[in-house]
Design an enzyme around this catalytic site. Structure first.
Site, PDB file in Angstrom:
ATOM      1  CB  ILE A 109      -0.796  -2.355   3.157  1.00  0.00           C
ATOM      2  CG1 ILE A 109      -1.951  -1.723   3.079  1.00  0.00           C
ATOM      3  CG2 ILE A 109      -0.302  -3.923   3.926  1.00  0.00           C
ATOM      4  CD1 ILE A 109      -2.805  -2.836   2.045  1.00  0.00           C
ATOM      5  CB  SER A 110      -0.718   1.537   0.615  1.00  0.00           C
ATOM      6  OG  SER A 110      -0.502   2.522  -0.268  1.00  0.00           O
ATOM      7  CG  ASN A 111      -0.294   6.548   1.702  1.00  0.00           C
ATOM      8  OD1 ASN A 111       0.758   6.745   0.903  1.00  0.00           O
ATOM      9  ND2 ASN A 111      -1.184   7.438   1.379  1.00  0.00           N
TER      10      ASN A 111
END
Length: 578
Positions: free
Chosen positions: A240-242
């Protein structure tokens, strides 16, 4: 490729998934204690790091649904194996760690590869991948992808060792990060900003190395005729995200080593179609959003307190005086800043949720660290004069104490501020003290000169390519994400990949923002649904497909329903795809 190997067993009151804390222990606002504050043991540091990373990712609040409506905190006995890995050309290593459950089935081997979100440490994806994979008997391979919490104390010339404890330069040979520091440097260095490697450019290769470490671990510790390799072991990358951006970068690498990818709210930068680099929209938000939010109705609360509103009014005046917005009073200036952001692609939903990043100073935090990383700057070279140090309640920097230093590895969430380490800016007598420095940071994107060229070159190195042909990829994003807006990231990535005929599926989740962990705040929990249930469901669908028992999900816009104030989350609110 792998150095400083370690292994440990985790059974009984110290399992793989929660270090024996269980749901009640993870929910506790008090972190697991150290018997000696200045000398925690590796086991104490591990337990606290797991507590920190669960609480930083998942909504564990009562009524939020975790542990009964979705997700698992079941005790999972097994073993852990960790090491340092280094990609060719890098000066600093990244951490890799494999959790191998006792229930691992060598006849049907599966491995989840999970890079940390943000700049978190090596346990940063435990609530994402561990919670789904470990109870199912899958091994989980983690990497901090060249970021992490291996802070280095410049005053004492000491940093984190392979087991998380503190060691001094010259006295131990397994420090996780030793910066290229000038003589008599003071303060704190951390790998993401100060490695001079621009680790984001290699996040896909970090993911690949974590998978290779998993196979190495299985071959050394699990009997199987013929051993384990990419051909006979299921490898699914999830983040998730980075971490979502990292698994998409892994998807573009050559070879049939990956079986599927699940990327949620990914920080990914592509060519055209409205894609914007995180440094671009972060520095824009850091400058304009405080002012613009004064013109935005119905903001979730907190964060716009009276103090923040006063600061925002000062920012409007600074922007007006600099000729960046128009208007003769604060209201008109806020409307102008608001219009600028909307014209540059920000949605109203992203702006509302972005108020959280304003309140916690996240835009500046990201911009300061990423400028250093992209420009591959040494500690004392930051073009806008920023540094990092322990900062007390009064705002004065000080050398870290032994107890403060000992807790960094477990307590920090990656990029400061956090764990007592904060940003140190140049002194300013201006009422809007941050404005000049924020303009400096913005100028590294849209300005001229050697430093701007240097930072933009680093950003260009992070641009994603198409995923490998035939590789199943599921991308998920909340439509209200205010930190990694989908308009700048996943939407253009998916459009480009699908136009090129790649097997990419896209779930857009209504009423979902970026931070599940903040749904414990009453107004956020009332307005927004969590993203983790959809990550787990996507993994379910991918697993069934790979087993030949189902189809990959179709593109969908998921029409969720906010639960409202004081109500518990139910399956009806989630409208989970079947």
């Amino acid at each position: 490729m792998f150095t400083s190997p370690r292994s440990s067993e985790h059974r009984g009151s110290d399992d793989l998934l929660t270090a024996g804390l269980g749901l009640d222990g993870l929910r506790s606002a008090t972190p697991p204690a150290f018997a000696e504050a200045a000398n925690p043991t590796p086991a104490e540091l591990r337990r606290r790091a797991i507590w920190t990373n669960w609480r930083g990712i998942a909504d564990l609040a009562p009524g939020g649904g975790y542990g009964d409506l979705y997700g698992s905190v079941a005790a999972v006995p097994g073993r852990e194996f960790s090491a340092y890995a280094k990609v060719p050309g890098a000066s600093q290593p990244h951490r890799v760690l494999v959790q191998l459950p006792d229930a691992f089935d060598a006849s049907k081997p599966c491995v989840l590869v999970a890079p940390s979100s943000g700049s978190r440490g090596v346990y940063g994806a435990i609530a994402v991948a561990g919670a789904w994979g470990l109870p199912k008997g899958c091994a989980v391979a983690y990497t901090d992808k060249g970021a992490g919490t291996d802070y280095y104390d410049l005053d004492r010339q000491s940093g984190a060792r392979a087991d998380g404890t503190i060691g001094a330069l010259g006295e131990v040979d397994d420090l996780a990060f030793v910066p290229d520091a000038p003589v008599n440097a003071s303060g704190v260095a951390f790998k993401h900003a100060h490695s001079k490697d621009n680790p984001e450019a290699d996040w896909g290769r970090h993911v690949r190395q974590a998978a290779e470490f998993a196979l190495k671990t299985l071959n050394e510790h699990v009997p199987r005729p013929g051993g384990f390799d990419f051909g006979n072991t299921r490898i699914v990358a999830v983040g998730i995200s980075n971490g979502g951006g990292a698994v998409l970068r892994a998807a573009e690498l050559d070879g049939d080593w990956l079986d599927a990818v699940v990327a949620a709210e990914p920080s990914v930068y592509t060519e055209g179609r409205g894609s914007r680099a995180i440094y671009d929209y972060t520095t824009e938000a850091a400058l304009l959003m405080p002012c613009a939010l004064l013109d935005a109705p119905n903001l979730p609360q907190p964060p716009l307190t009276a103090q923040l509103q006063a600061m925002a009014a000062l920012r409007c005046a600074s922007l007006s005086q600099a000729g960046l917005i128009e208007g003769v009073d604060t209201a008109a200036q806020a409307a102008s800043a608001h219009a600028h952001l909307r014209a540059n692609g920000w949605t109203e939903e992203a702006l509302r949720a972005g108020a959280l990043s304003v309140a916690f100073d996240m835009w500046r935090a990201v911009a300061v660290a990423y400028a250093s990383a992209y420009g591959r700057y040494q500690l004392d070279e930051h073009p806008c004069g920023f540094s990092y140090a322990m900062v007390g309640a009064g705002g004065a920097a000080h050398a870290a104490t032994a107890a403060e230093r000992a807790a960094w590895w477990a307590d920090a969430s990656g990029i400061p501020p956090g764990a007592g380490v904060n940003i140190v800016a140049r002194p300013s007598k201006d009422a809007d003290a941050a404005f000049a420095d924020l303009r400096c940071l913005r100028g590294l994107w849209d300005g001229q000169g050697a430093d701007a060229d240097r930072v933009r070159k680093g950003v260009a190195e992070t641009r994603a390519a198409l995923p490998r042909k035939g590789l199943p990829v599921v991308v998920l994003h909340g439509t209200d994400d205010g930190l990694i807006p989908q308009a700048f990231t996943s939407l253009p990535y998916v459009a480009q990949a699908q136009a090129a005929g790649r097997d990419v599926r896209y779930w857009q989740v209504r009423n979902a923002q970026h931070f599940d962990a903040f749904l414990g705040l009453p107004d956020y929990g009332a307005r927004y649904v969590p993203m983790l249930p959809y990550v787990y469901r996507a993994l379910d669908r991918v697993s069934a497909y790979l087993d030949g028992k189902g189809r990959l999900p179709e593109d969908a816009t998921i029409a969720t329903t906010p639960r409202g104030a004081g109500k518990a989350l139910t399956s009806d609110h989630l409208a989970m795809p079947k």
